[in-house]
Design a protein around this motif. Sequence first.
Motif, mmCIF file in Angstrom:
data_model
loop_
_atom_site.group_PDB
_atom_site.id
_atom_site.type_symbol
_atom_site.label_atom_id
_atom_site.label_comp_id
_atom_site.label_asym_id
_atom_site.label_seq_id
_atom_site.Cartn_x
_atom_site.Cartn_y
_atom_site.Cartn_z
ATOM 1 N N ALA A 90 6.545 6.176 5.448
ATOM 2 C CA ALA A 90 5.290 6.919 5.564
ATOM 3 C C ALA A 90 4.149 6.008 6.012
ATOM 4 C CB ALA A 90 4.951 7.589 4.231
ATOM 5 N N ILE A 91 4.112 4.794 5.457
ATOM 6 C CA ILE A 91 3.087 3.823 5.868
ATOM 7 C C ILE A 91 3.278 3.470 7.338
ATOM 8 C CG2 ILE A 91 2.277 1.446 5.544
ATOM 9 C CD1 ILE A 91 3.134 1.810 2.530
ATOM 10 N N GLY A 94 2.078 6.322 9.539
ATOM 11 C CA GLY A 94 0.619 6.363 9.600
ATOM 12 C C GLY A 94 0.052 5.259 10.472
ATOM 13 N N ILE A 98 0.280 7.125 14.214
ATOM 14 C CA ILE A 98 -1.040 7.761 14.209
ATOM 15 C C ILE A 98 -2.132 6.786 14.637
ATOM 16 C CG2 ILE A 98 -2.781 8.906 12.785
ATOM 17 C CD1 ILE A 98 -0.474 10.085 11.144
ATOM 18 N N THR A 106 -6.817 11.149 16.276
ATOM 19 C CA THR A 106 -7.807 10.936 15.218
ATOM 20 C C THR A 106 -8.996 10.214 15.837
ATOM 21 O OG1 THR A 106 -7.078 8.743 14.540
ATOM 22 C CG2 THR A 106 -5.968 10.596 13.511
ATOM 23 N N TYR A 108 -10.185 7.602 14.217
ATOM 24 C CA TYR A 108 -10.155 6.354 13.470
ATOM 25 C C TYR A 108 -10.295 5.163 14.411
ATOM 26 C CZ TYR A 108 -8.506 2.446 10.705
ATOM 27 O OH TYR A 108 -8.410 1.242 10.081
#
Length: 172
Positions: A90-91, A94, A98, A106, A108
């Motif tokens: 999951a890390i 991300g 992402i 995003t 970010y």
Amino acid sequence: MTWLHGILLFLATVIGMEGFAYAAHRWVMHGWGWFLHASHHTRREGNWELNDLYAAIFAVPSFLLIFGGLQLGWWPGFTWIGAGVAAYGAIYFGFHDIIVHQRIPTRYLPKSPYMKRIVQAHRLHHVVETREGNVSFGFLVAPKPERLKAELKRRGRQGVRAPDRDRTLAEK
């Protein structure tokens, strides 16, 4: 197994996965597994690439460990290890998909020195589009970008992608 021991095993697994990911990236993905990973070093058309199969491949051990620990009576620590592998995945998703590759848009922008460093290191990894000559195989731990640039220069920029004129014009 106590909760404390389980959490410590979970955290140790997440940390240890960085070493596993480095080795898998360097010697599997840029080795005999290049037939899948090559798609990740070329311009992607569409939402998917062959390299995405690695996510499914690496999810299998995590699933088996969690399932075995919860349903098959295996040592309970396997559940915590499987959860640690899943958390690292999951890390990775991300950070890699992402933040760096922006497969989900995003706004970010990395601001901390750490985030700037790992994003830039990963981008320097991607300037090489061939199987050999790459730098920076880790995901959460990366050398300083200056060191990576010097290594690319030392190697004579072998395999470094030529600037993409169309992409450069489109981004302006």
